[in-house]
Motif scaffolding. Structure first.
Motif, PDB file in Angstrom:
ATOM      1  N   ARG A   1     -49.034  24.015  -1.557  1.00 27.65           N
ATOM      2  CA  ARG A   1     -49.374  22.632  -1.928  1.00 27.65           C
ATOM      3  C   ARG A   1     -48.824  21.630  -0.907  1.00 27.65           C
ATOM      4  NH1 ARG A   1     -51.405  22.305  -6.955  1.00 27.65           N
ATOM      5  NH2 ARG A   1     -50.872  20.120  -7.219  1.00 27.65           N
ATOM      6  N   ASP A   2     -48.053  22.156   0.052  1.00 28.94           N
ATOM      7  CA  ASP A   2     -47.515  21.333   1.137  1.00 28.94           C
ATOM      8  C   ASP A   2     -46.673  20.159   0.622  1.00 28.94           C
ATOM      9  OD1 ASP A   2     -47.045  20.751   3.753  1.00 28.94           O
ATOM     10  OD2 ASP A   2     -48.826  19.450   3.942  1.00 28.94           O
ATOM     11  N   VAL A   3     -45.706  20.462  -0.207  1.00 32.41           N
ATOM     12  CA  VAL A   3     -44.787  19.414  -0.656  1.00 32.41           C
ATOM     13  C   VAL A   3     -43.356  19.832  -0.334  1.00 32.41           C
ATOM     14  CG1 VAL A   3     -46.183  18.413  -2.485  1.00 32.41           C
ATOM     15  CG2 VAL A   3     -44.765  20.406  -2.993  1.00 32.41           C
ATOM     16  N   LYS A   4     -42.509  18.832  -0.139  1.00 31.99           N
ATOM     17  CA  LYS A   4     -41.119  19.119   0.210  1.00 31.99           C
ATOM     18  C   LYS A   4     -40.307  19.371  -1.061  1.00 31.99           C
ATOM     19  CE  LYS A   4     -40.443  17.243   4.735  1.00 31.99           C
ATOM     20  NZ  LYS A   4     -41.605  16.372   5.024  1.00 31.99           N
ATOM     21  N   LYS A   5     -39.205  20.055  -0.876  1.00 31.19           N
ATOM     22  CA  LYS A   5     -38.301  20.310  -1.982  1.00 31.19           C
ATOM     23  C   LYS A   5     -37.827  18.977  -2.579  1.00 31.19           C
ATOM     24  CE  LYS A   5     -34.688  23.280  -3.500  1.00 31.19           C
ATOM     25  NZ  LYS A   5     -33.977  24.515  -3.342  1.00 31.19           N
ATOM     26  N   GLY A   6     -37.832  18.844  -3.880  1.00 34.26           N
ATOM     27  CA  GLY A   6     -37.433  17.591  -4.534  1.00 34.26           C
ATOM     28  C   GLY A   6     -38.607  16.650  -4.738  1.00 34.26           C
ATOM     29  N   LYS A   7     -39.747  16.932  -4.091  1.00 36.19           N
ATOM     30  CA  LYS A   7     -40.915  16.050  -4.214  1.00 36.19           C
ATOM     31  C   LYS A   7     -42.063  16.765  -4.942  1.00 36.19           C
ATOM     32  CE  LYS A   7     -39.481  12.681  -1.307  1.00 36.19           C
ATOM     33  NZ  LYS A   7     -39.163  11.355  -1.792  1.00 36.19           N
ATOM     34  N   GLU A   8     -41.743  17.846  -5.639  1.00 32.64           N
ATOM     35  CA  GLU A   8     -42.799  18.646  -6.267  1.00 32.64           C
ATOM     36  C   GLU A   8     -43.597  17.826  -7.269  1.00 32.64           C
ATOM     37  OE1 GLU A   8     -39.599  19.491  -6.247  1.00 32.64           O
ATOM     38  OE2 GLU A   8     -39.331  21.549  -5.559  1.00 32.64           O
ATOM     39  N   ASP A   9     -44.941  18.110  -7.307  1.00 30.86           N
ATOM     40  CA  ASP A   9     -45.774  17.466  -8.324  1.00 30.86           C
ATOM     41  C   ASP A   9     -46.064  18.455  -9.453  1.00 30.86           C
ATOM     42  OD1 ASP A   9     -47.235  19.175  -6.809  1.00 30.86           O
ATOM     43  OD2 ASP A   9     -48.956  17.826  -6.532  1.00 30.86           O
ATOM     44  N   PHE A  10     -45.281  19.515  -9.499  1.00 30.60           N
ATOM     45  CA  PHE A  10     -45.470  20.542 -10.537  1.00 30.60           C
ATOM     46  C   PHE A  10     -44.086  20.980 -10.992  1.00 30.60           C
ATOM     47  CE2 PHE A  10     -44.881  22.497  -6.474  1.00 30.60           C
ATOM     48  CZ  PHE A  10     -44.001  23.532  -6.734  1.00 30.60           C
ATOM     49  N   PHE A  11     -44.011  21.647 -12.113  1.00 36.75           N
ATOM     50  CA  PHE A  11     -42.760  22.358 -12.355  1.00 36.75           C
ATOM     51  C   PHE A  11     -43.005  23.710 -12.987  1.00 36.75           C
ATOM     52  CE2 PHE A  11     -43.142  19.487 -15.921  1.00 36.75           C
ATOM     53  CZ  PHE A  11     -42.704  20.195 -17.021  1.00 36.75           C
ATOM     54  N   VAL A  12     -42.070  24.597 -12.648  1.00 33.67           N
ATOM     55  CA  VAL A  12     -42.178  25.983 -13.084  1.00 33.67           C
ATOM     56  C   VAL A  12     -41.034  26.234 -14.056  1.00 33.67           C
ATOM     57  CG1 VAL A  12     -42.286  28.380 -12.325  1.00 33.67           C
ATOM     58  CG2 VAL A  12     -43.011  26.543 -10.777  1.00 33.67           C
ATOM     59  N   GLN A  13     -41.407  26.762 -15.195  1.00 33.16           N
ATOM     60  CA  GLN A  13     -40.376  26.991 -16.205  1.00 33.16           C
ATOM     61  C   GLN A  13     -40.630  28.316 -16.882  1.00 33.16           C
ATOM     62  OE1 GLN A  13     -40.546  23.583 -18.820  1.00 33.16           O
ATOM     63  NE2 GLN A  13     -38.333  23.508 -18.872  1.00 33.16           N
ATOM     64  N   SER A  14     -39.556  29.003 -17.237  1.00 34.42           N
ATOM     65  CA  SER A  14     -39.778  30.166 -18.087  1.00 34.42           C
ATOM     66  C   SER A  14     -40.099  29.609 -19.472  1.00 34.42           C
ATOM     67  CB  SER A  14     -38.538  31.050 -18.126  1.00 34.42           C
ATOM     68  OG  SER A  14     -37.513  30.401 -18.826  1.00 34.42           O
ATOM     69  N   PHE A  15     -40.882  30.359 -20.214  1.00 33.16           N
ATOM     70  CA  PHE A  15     -41.280  29.864 -21.521  1.00 33.16           C
ATOM     71  C   PHE A  15     -40.067  29.650 -22.425  1.00 33.16           C
ATOM     72  CE2 PHE A  15     -43.264  30.194 -25.747  1.00 33.16           C
ATOM     73  CZ  PHE A  15     -44.181  29.178 -25.592  1.00 33.16           C
ATOM     74  N   GLU A  16     -39.077  30.514 -22.259  1.00 37.89           N
ATOM     75  CA  GLU A  16     -37.839  30.372 -23.026  1.00 37.89           C
ATOM     76  C   GLU A  16     -37.179  29.021 -22.757  1.00 37.89           C
ATOM     77  OE1 GLU A  16     -35.879  33.668 -24.604  1.00 37.89           O
ATOM     78  OE2 GLU A  16     -37.939  33.283 -25.218  1.00 37.89           O
ATOM     79  N   ASP A  17     -37.164  28.661 -21.461  1.00 41.35           N
ATOM     80  CA  ASP A  17     -36.559  27.373 -21.094  1.00 41.35           C
ATOM     81  C   ASP A  17     -37.354  26.208 -21.668  1.00 41.35           C
ATOM     82  OD1 ASP A  17     -34.465  28.459 -19.798  1.00 41.35           O
ATOM     83  OD2 ASP A  17     -35.305  28.261 -17.772  1.00 41.35           O
ATOM     84  N   LEU A  18     -38.676  26.389 -21.647  1.00 43.42           N
ATOM     85  CA  LEU A  18     -39.542  25.346 -22.190  1.00 43.42           C
ATOM     86  C   LEU A  18     -39.212  25.115 -23.664  1.00 43.42           C
ATOM     87  CD1 LEU A  18     -42.051  23.652 -21.327  1.00 43.42           C
ATOM     88  CD2 LEU A  18     -43.431  25.393 -22.449  1.00 43.42           C
ATOM     89  N   ILE A  19     -39.094  26.240 -24.403  1.00 34.84           N
ATOM     90  CA  ILE A  19     -38.758  26.139 -25.828  1.00 34.84           C
ATOM     91  C   ILE A  19     -37.372  25.544 -25.995  1.00 34.84           C
ATOM     92  CG2 ILE A  19     -38.250  27.520 -27.891  1.00 34.84           C
ATOM     93  CD1 ILE A  19     -41.238  27.164 -27.197  1.00 34.84           C
ATOM     94  N   LYS A  20     -36.480  25.968 -25.098  1.00 31.86           N
ATOM     95  CA  LYS A  20     -35.124  25.441 -25.170  1.00 31.86           C
ATOM     96  C   LYS A  20     -35.134  23.928 -24.996  1.00 31.86           C
ATOM     97  CE  LYS A  20     -32.238  28.983 -23.658  1.00 31.86           C
ATOM     98  NZ  LYS A  20     -31.798  29.634 -22.420  1.00 31.86           N
ATOM     99  N   SER A  21     -35.972  23.463 -24.055  1.00 28.38           N
ATOM    100  CA  SER A  21     -35.987  22.017 -23.837  1.00 28.38           C
ATOM    101  C   SER A  21     -36.582  21.293 -25.054  1.00 28.38           C
ATOM    102  CB  SER A  21     -36.734  21.656 -22.553  1.00 28.38           C
ATOM    103  OG  SER A  21     -38.070  22.063 -22.632  1.00 28.38           O
TER     104      SER A  21
END
Lengths: 402, 222
Positions: free
Chosen positions: A242-262
């Motif tokens: 996607r050609d983006v720099k670290k810290g500038k992501e337009d997406f996020f990746v999460q484990s489903f467990e973390d998603l539920i945790k949040s």
């Protein structure tokens, strides 16, 4: 410990001041009932989350857009086939699939409604595994199911979404096309989920022919032992494609467990906040109970003198007044819990009928015992100072007191 | 020789009233023997009630020593004083001072309760006392349902509950009509015959004359 005789004596005093005792109890039980109601619904929500995610979600990760765009409504965010390849080639990923989520127009005769449409690959039904919902009637989607839909539970119910319920093999108009109903999913208990429409992902271009369709989510099944590392690797690969720099992501990746945790964290904060407000009302009731007890002591100065003159020790007097305030707390707690049960039962029933069946109270014995003990404790705390004052009254002064 | 049950040695009791000090009891010396019947007489404000409170361990002296049964009560803890009051002394008050929420029987059992007498014993004893005082039919009535004379007899029964050595009565007939008053006085005389030390506080000379010994108090002095 206070004896039976002293209890009888205390209880008669409470009874003799019925109105005041009642008002005091009222102030206690409001707070307790509020706490009971919110905690029981909170427990119900936790249970719901646990039930719907049990077992099938520990090895899943999700790629989602970051920021304001609402899934299905905004076209700003695009996850492409390249992104899917990037996820697939990350280490520890067993399989990955893209899921389309779109807002669609559903029509029955002259009525139009809007619902969410989910399009997924029936060979990789990862999204269905996450949500843990099975087929209720008919069958699930198969590869090559063009022009066929599986509907959420509420389409089966008369007057829920449309006045006429749908049955298997009926036609339903989605985005201006007539699609055939091949199955229904089980009830989830939230109006949004139960009005979802599901199709296969290779049919999405037929439904939206003039659009460059892209994924809303990418879901992957991964090695659950190394899930943290997998998430990092997927992030890394997506940054490259996607050609983006670290810290500038337009997406996020999460484990489903973390998603539920949040979600759980947000839930904790909300419940915590509401319980805090209820606690303020408990503090008010502590002051109120203290006030009642101070008055009660003043009214009974002479009586305190009398029982001291016939041999009561300071500790006896202290016990009597502490018992009285604790007892007021106890009654308030029991009534609060009863009111809480009544309110949550009715509330659960009403919510069920409104389609919010996942919002159900849950009762644990600890909740009952905890609420009542807490009420007794607040009552007793309210009584400590007045009881100390009462016990220190000098008999000679008390007897002269009119 | 008769046993000395109460002894006051140079006892003073001062009160603060605003900025001035009221010397309610001044340098009082008094000895009362076991089995005596003493009337403390004096006009109102003479300090007789204060004297009674001191004897009954309801109040502590500012100076001097008070002995109950040869025991100096000046340095006892509040708990010990409560024990002494409950066990050795029975109080009878002008205004009866019954607990309004408790029945006659419960009022009489209460002092025994604080002495850890068993429940059965308490009830038997209370019933016996009420029977002796002619209140058998009234034992389950609340004080508000009893006449003045009956209330005072319940109070007497309560005073006797722990079989105390000393009965202290502060104007016991003050709130009663003369007939009931006589009756109460007869009961007290009767108790004295059975060996109890009776101390009554009164301003009524007619009543005081029934006692064996009269102690006069005026301006805090005996």
């Amino acid at each position: 410990m206070i004896s039976k005789e002293m209890m009888v004596y205390s209880l008669r005093n409470i009874w003799n001041r019925k109105l005041r005792s009642f008002l005091t109890v009222l102030s206690i039980f409001m707070g307790i009932a509020t706490i009971f109601i919110f905690i029981s619904f909170g427990l119900g929500l936790y249970e719901y989350i646990e039930k719907t995610t049990a077992g099938t979600s520990a090895d899943k990760i999700i790629v989602q857009p970051k920021g304001a765009g609402l899934i299905g409504l905004s076209d700003d965010f695009v996850l492409t086939e390249d992104d899917l390849r990037a996820v697939e080639k990350s280490s520890g990923v067993y399989e990955a699939t893209g899921v389309y989520i779109k807002a669609v127009e559903v029509k029955q005769k002259t009525k139009t409604k809007y619902a969410f449409l989910t399009a997924y690959d029936p060979k990789k039904p990862l999204i269905m595994q996450i949500s843990n919902v099975g087929v209720d009637e008919g069958r699930g989607l198969k590869s090559g199911d063009k022009g066929k839909v599986v509907l959420g539970y509420n389409y089966k119910i008369k007057d829920k979404i449309f006045s006429e319920p749908y049955e298997l093999n009926d036609k339903i108009e989605v985005q201006g096309q007539d699609l055939r109903v091949v199955g229904f999913f089980e009830k989830v208990g939230s109006p949004q989920d139960d009005s979802n429409i599901y199709i296969t992902n290779d049919f999405i271009d037929d439904l939206y022919p003039d659009k460059n369709n892209s994924y809303s989510w990418i879901i992957a099944k991964v090695d659950s032992e190394k899930i943290k590392g997998v998430v990092l690797d997927v992030e890394n690969n997506l940054r490259k494609t996607r050609d983006v720099k670290k810290g500038k992501e337009d997406f996020f990746v999460q484990s489903f467990e973390d998603l539920i945790k949040s979600y759980s964290i947000v839930l904790n904060i909300i419940i915590g906040f509401v319980v805090l407000i209820a606690l303020i009302s408990v503090i008010v009731s502590v002051i109120n109970t203290s006030n009642t007890m101070v008055t009660s002591v003043l009214e009974r100065v002479k009586e305190i003198g009398i029982i001291k003159s016939i041999g009561a020790r300071n500790s006896d007097i202290f016990d009597i007044f502490l018992f009285e305030s604790g007892f007021l707390g106890f009654v308030g707690g029991v009534l609060g819990v009863l009111l809480g049960v009544l309110f949550t039962t009715i509330g659960g029933y009403v919510l069920e009928n409104l389609g919010w069946g996942f919002l159900q109270p849950s009762y644990s014995p600890y909740l009952f015992i905890g609420c009542i003990l807490f009420a007794v404790l607040t009552g007793a705390i309210s009584g400590v100072l007045p009881a100390i004052n009462a016990s220190k009254i000098k008999p000679v002064d008390a007897l002269r007191y009119e | 020789m008769e046993k000395e049950i109460i002894k006051l040695k140079n006892v003073c009791r001062n009160y603060k009233l605003g900025n001035s000090i009221v010397r309610a009891v001044r340098n009082a010396d008094l000895k009362i023997n076991s089995g005596d019947f003493v009337a403390v007489v004096g006009p109102s404000g003479s300090g007789k009630s204060t004297l009674m409170n001191l004897i009954g361990a309801l109040d502590l002296a500012t100076n001097g020593e008070i002995f109950l049964d040869n025991k100096n009560i000046e340095h006892l803890t509040e708990s010990n004083l409560a024990q002494i009051r409950g066990k050795k002394i029975g109080f009878i008050f002008q205004s009866f001072n019954l607990i309004p929420t408790l029945t006659a029987l419960e009022n009489v059992t209460l002092p025994m309760f604080f002495q850890n007498v068993s429940k059965k014993e308490r009830e038997d004893r209370a019933k016996e006392l009420l029977f002796e005082l002619g209140l058998k039919e009234r034992e389950n009535h609340l004080p508000s349902e009893l006449s003045g004379g009956e209330r005072q007899r319940v109070a007497i029964a309560r005073a006797l509950a722990n079989d105390p050595d000393v009965v202290l009565a502060d104007e016991p007939t003050g709130n009663l009509d003369s007939k009931s008053g006589e009756k109460v006085l007869d009961i007290l005389k009767d108790l004295n015959k059975k060996g109890k030390t009776i101390i009554i506080v009164t301003h009524d000379m007619h009543m005081a004359k029934k006692a064996r010994r009269i102690v006069k108090i005026k301006d805090g002095k005996i």
